[in-house]
Design a protein around this motif. Structure first.
Motif, PDB file in Angstrom:
ATOM      1  N   GLN A  71       0.562  -0.976  -0.361  1.00 52.79           N
ATOM      2  CA  GLN A  71       0.352   0.126  -0.170  1.00 52.79           C
ATOM      3  C   GLN A  71       0.869   1.462  -0.329  1.00 52.79           C
ATOM      4  N   ALA A  72       0.432   2.239  -0.939  1.00 54.76           N
ATOM      5  CA  ALA A  72       0.645   3.033  -0.689  1.00 54.76           C
ATOM      6  C   ALA A  72       0.332   4.678   0.049  1.00 54.76           C
ATOM      7  N   TYR A  73       1.447   5.539   1.138  1.00 58.66           N
ATOM      8  CA  TYR A  73       0.515   5.954   2.141  1.00 58.66           C
ATOM      9  C   TYR A  73       2.756   7.337   3.119  1.00 58.66           C
ATOM     10  N   ALA A  74       1.669   8.426   2.917  1.00 63.23           N
ATOM     11  CA  ALA A  74       2.908   9.293   3.200  1.00 63.23           C
ATOM     12  C   ALA A  74       2.683   9.933   5.127  1.00 63.23           C
ATOM     13  N   GLY A  75       3.260  10.536   4.972  1.00 66.22           N
ATOM     14  CA  GLY A  75       2.891  10.693   7.419  1.00 66.22           C
ATOM     15  C   GLY A  75       4.021  11.113   7.148  1.00 66.22           C
ATOM     16  N   HIS A  76       3.625  12.192   8.141  1.00 56.93           N
ATOM     17  CA  HIS A  76       4.750  13.181   9.791  1.00 56.93           C
ATOM     18  C   HIS A  76       5.248  11.748  10.615  1.00 56.93           C
ATOM     19  N   GLN A  77       6.336  11.883  10.605  1.00 49.78           N
ATOM     20  CA  GLN A  77       7.560  11.392  11.325  1.00 49.78           C
ATOM     21  C   GLN A  77       7.843  12.556  12.364  1.00 49.78           C
ATOM     22  N   GLY A 181      -1.764   8.905   7.287  1.00 49.49           N
ATOM     23  CA  GLY A 181      -0.858   8.638   6.146  1.00 49.49           C
ATOM     24  C   GLY A 181      -1.180   8.605   4.931  1.00 49.49           C
ATOM     25  N   THR A 182      -2.422   7.044   4.853  1.00 51.57           N
ATOM     26  CA  THR A 182      -2.991   7.080   3.436  1.00 51.57           C
ATOM     27  C   THR A 182      -3.450   8.396   3.264  1.00 51.57           C
ATOM     28  N   PHE A 183      -5.320   9.193   3.739  1.00 51.28           N
ATOM     29  CA  PHE A 183      -4.832  10.278   2.861  1.00 51.28           C
ATOM     30  C   PHE A 183      -4.214  11.857   2.840  1.00 51.28           C
ATOM     31  N   GLN A 184      -3.322  11.283   3.562  1.00 52.48           N
ATOM     32  CA  GLN A 184      -1.688  12.495   3.582  1.00 52.48           C
ATOM     33  C   GLN A 184      -1.799  12.482   1.485  1.00 52.48           C
ATOM     34  N   PHE A 185      -1.235  10.919   1.316  1.00 50.69           N
ATOM     35  CA  PHE A 185      -0.385  10.891   0.183  1.00 50.69           C
ATOM     36  C   PHE A 185      -1.222  10.944  -0.652  1.00 50.69           C
ATOM     37  N   PHE A 186      -2.473  11.217  -0.731  1.00 48.23           N
ATOM     38  CA  PHE A 186      -3.663  11.704  -2.009  1.00 48.23           C
ATOM     39  C   PHE A 186      -3.683  13.241  -1.721  1.00 48.23           C
ATOM     40  N   ALA A 187      -4.009  13.661  -0.491  1.00 52.41           N
ATOM     41  CA  ALA A 187      -3.803  15.327  -0.229  1.00 52.41           C
ATOM     42  C   ALA A 187      -2.309  16.319  -1.177  1.00 52.41           C
ATOM     43  N   ALA A 188      -0.884  15.044  -0.466  1.00 54.06           N
ATOM     44  CA  ALA A 188       0.248  16.589  -0.469  1.00 54.06           C
ATOM     45  C   ALA A 188       0.340  15.818  -2.629  1.00 54.06           C
ATOM     46  N   ARG A 189      -0.566  15.861  -2.746  1.00 55.42           N
ATOM     47  CA  ARG A 189      -0.179  15.123  -4.805  1.00 55.42           C
ATOM     48  C   ARG A 189      -1.711  15.882  -5.321  1.00 55.42           C
ATOM     49  N   MET A 241       3.695   7.857  17.563  1.00 58.78           N
ATOM     50  CA  MET A 241       2.707   7.910  17.088  1.00 58.78           C
ATOM     51  C   MET A 241       2.566   9.105  15.955  1.00 58.78           C
ATOM     52  N   ASN A 242       3.615   8.638  14.665  1.00 59.35           N
ATOM     53  CA  ASN A 242       3.246   8.993  13.602  1.00 59.35           C
ATOM     54  C   ASN A 242       1.676   9.004  12.604  1.00 59.35           C
ATOM     55  N   THR A 243       1.537  10.013  12.030  1.00 57.52           N
ATOM     56  CA  THR A 243       0.271   9.823  11.334  1.00 57.52           C
ATOM     57  C   THR A 243       0.153   8.275  10.365  1.00 57.52           C
ATOM     58  N   ILE A 292      -5.519  14.022  13.779  1.00 56.05           N
ATOM     59  CA  ILE A 292      -6.996  14.125  13.250  1.00 56.05           C
ATOM     60  C   ILE A 292      -6.732  15.694  12.794  1.00 56.05           C
ATOM     61  N   ALA A 293      -6.451  16.168  12.976  1.00 56.10           N
ATOM     62  CA  ALA A 293      -6.035  16.983  12.900  1.00 56.10           C
ATOM     63  C   ALA A 293      -5.349  17.210  11.259  1.00 56.10           C
ATOM     64  N   GLN A 294      -4.911  16.710  11.621  1.00 56.69           N
ATOM     65  CA  GLN A 294      -4.023  16.214   9.695  1.00 56.69           C
ATOM     66  C   GLN A 294      -4.819  16.105   9.005  1.00 56.69           C
ATOM     67  N   PHE A 295      -5.265  14.698   9.277  1.00 56.82           N
ATOM     68  CA  PHE A 295      -6.417  13.947   8.872  1.00 56.82           C
ATOM     69  C   PHE A 295      -7.453  14.782   8.033  1.00 56.82           C
TER      70      PHE A 295
END
Length: 477
Positions: A71-77, A181-189, A241-243, A292-295
């Motif tokens: 699976q593809a995802y991004a994230g805040h680490q 982070g899965t949602f962030q993957f698409f939001a970043a793009r 607890m990274n996103t 959750i704010a990032q979400f």
């Protein structure tokens, strides 16, 4: 593995994942199979324990109907955003519908390189696999939402970390592996169509009563508030607890540098990589709200065509998190001190006990368990301070509608006798590295009944002696 797969994630657009078979290993050997979970999934434990079954659990064979993918995802680490992470050492074999009608992911962790591995080898070593098996199954027995461990196998191959270590693969079961982070993957793009597809998929899978992205946000707020409160109630520190480690299903996921506290202090940190205490015990709710704010920021384009309106509505949902967490925290901690009814001063009473415990680093698990047996006074050097608190507590219990027997039963049901203490987990890992899995088996068996006294295993309840303390835990990647 004779499983009936129904792979809904594999039916999503190609940009959600990469098709990827697990990488075969030299000589797989079963360490542990979770017979009960296998049956829950509708699988035959005997078949899974056979050579053909172990081949599947190790990644040497792909069962019929599986559609392996990373699976593809991004994230805040640790607060820094990484636009592409993804499954760098895991593949999702597929999804099954269990005997209760729930859709469950079956994933191999440590199954080799994928296009998301970056510079990693895609493998896991035996220690983290044993740790995740022990701790995730303990969390399940404690009644806390979590991914599960179906099996652990060794690979017959070495991996290089700080030393040469035996390789292993964990078979993990989850409600899903959809993360913030899965949602962030698409939001970043700026892939609004991908966000819309993912949101619809997540709602259908986890929250079918939600009528859109704002309702999904509300459900995730509530689920994470409950989950983190439950962690707090057993002294659990996630550690990372990274996103990308936050499941939107409200399950505990990714047991890396996690730990259960021995001596209580709100600032406790075990993770070797959490140098500034970002994910300390008492900061977990704040981090949950931040995640959750990032979400929410990902969902803004879907909530309302007008951005200002969308942000306002998302902010209103986010502002409900603190109250949701406080309510969930009290729902967890009230029964820990024997309370069923709600009174205004209950939070102050609980915090007063925690302050006493923090001052002396009283053992978190054993102190709360001792309340039910009337022996908590012995946990404190400053008995006068405890006696003053106990007077308040006794007066509060007297206002409950039921009697002492019911209050004691409540405390015993809310306060485990045994937890996976760091030093016992480490002992099991070290023994396993030498080929002795008896301590691992004993620990897993004992933790399956955490609220029972089990006098024959009383040694597993004891806090570590100074020379047994494990002060740091590690990711193991």
């Amino acid at each position: 593995m004779r499983a009936i797969f129904d792979n809904s994630y594999a039916r999503l657009p190609d940009r959600f994942y990469v098709r990827q078979d697990p990488v075969p290993v030299r000589a797989p050997k079963l360490v542990k199979l979770n017979d009960g979970l296998a049956r829950e999934l509708g699988l035959d434990p005997d078949a899974l324990a056979s050579p053909d079954g172990v081949a599947v659990l190790a990644g040497n064979a792909v069962p019929a109907g599986a559609e392996p993918l990373a699976q593809a995802y991004a994230g805040h680490q640790f607060g820094g955003f990484v636009p592409q992470l993804g499954d760098g050492r895991a593949v999702l074999l597929g999804e099954v519908i269990d005997r209760a009608g729930r859709r469950r992911d079956i994933q191999l962790k440590g199954s080799g390189r994928t296009p998301f591995s970056r510079m990693g080898d895609g493998r896991a070593w035996l220690g983290p696999v044993m740790r995740e098996y022990i701790v995730s199954e303990a969390m399940h027995a404690l009644g806390i939402p979590t991914t599960r461990a179906l099996a652990a196998v060794t690979t017959g191959e070495d991996v290089i970390r700080e030393a040469v270590l035996p390789g292993a693969v964990l078979t993990r079961v989850a409600e899903s592996h959809i993360r913030v982070g899965t949602f962030q993957f698409f939001a970043a793009r700026r892939d609004t169509e991908g966000l819309k597809t993912l949101t619809e998929h997540a709602i259908a899978r986890h929250y079918p009563d939600a009528d859109g992205p704002l309702a999904l946000l509300d459900r995730v707020v509530a689920a994470q508030a409950r989950l983190i409160a439950q962690w707090m109630g057993v002294g659990f520190i996630h550690g990372v607890m990274n996103t990308d480690n936050m499941s939107i299903a409200g399950e505990t996921i990714d047991y890396g540098p996690c730990a259960f506290m021995d001596g209580y202090h709100p600032d406790t940190v075990y993770s070797s990589i959490d140098l500034h205490g970002r994910y300390a015990y008492a900061r977990q709710a704040d981090v949950g709200a931040w995640n959750i704010a990032q979400f929410a920021s990902c969902l803004v384009p879907l909530i309302d065509p007008d951005q200002d309106t969308a942000i306002e509505r998302a902010s209103e949902a986010l502002h409900r998190f603190p109250a949701a967490f406080r309510a969930a925290w009290l729902a967890v901690f009230r029964p820990k001190i024997g309370l069923a009814a709600e009174e205004e001063g209950d939070a102050d009473l609980i915090h007063a006990l925690l302050d006493l415990m923090a001052a002396e680093r009283a053992d978190f698990t054993n102190t709360f368990r001792a309340l039910a047996g009337g022996a908590a006074r012995g946990a404190f050097r400053d008995v006068d301070a405890f006696d003053l608190w106990a007077e308040r507590w006794t007066a509060r219990l007297a206002r409950e509608a039921d009697g002492q027997a019911a209050q004691t039963a409540r405390m015993r049901a809310a306060n485990p006798a045994v937890i996976p203490r760091n030093h016992r987990v480490e002992e099991a890992i070290q023994a396993g590295l030498g080929g002795d899995y008896a301590p691992f088996e004993r620990l897993v068996s004992t933790l399956a009944q955490p609220f029972d006294d089990q006098p024959e295993n009383s040694g597993l309840r004891a806090p570590p002696k100074p020379d047994q303390e494990v002060r740091q835990t590690f990711c193991g990647t």
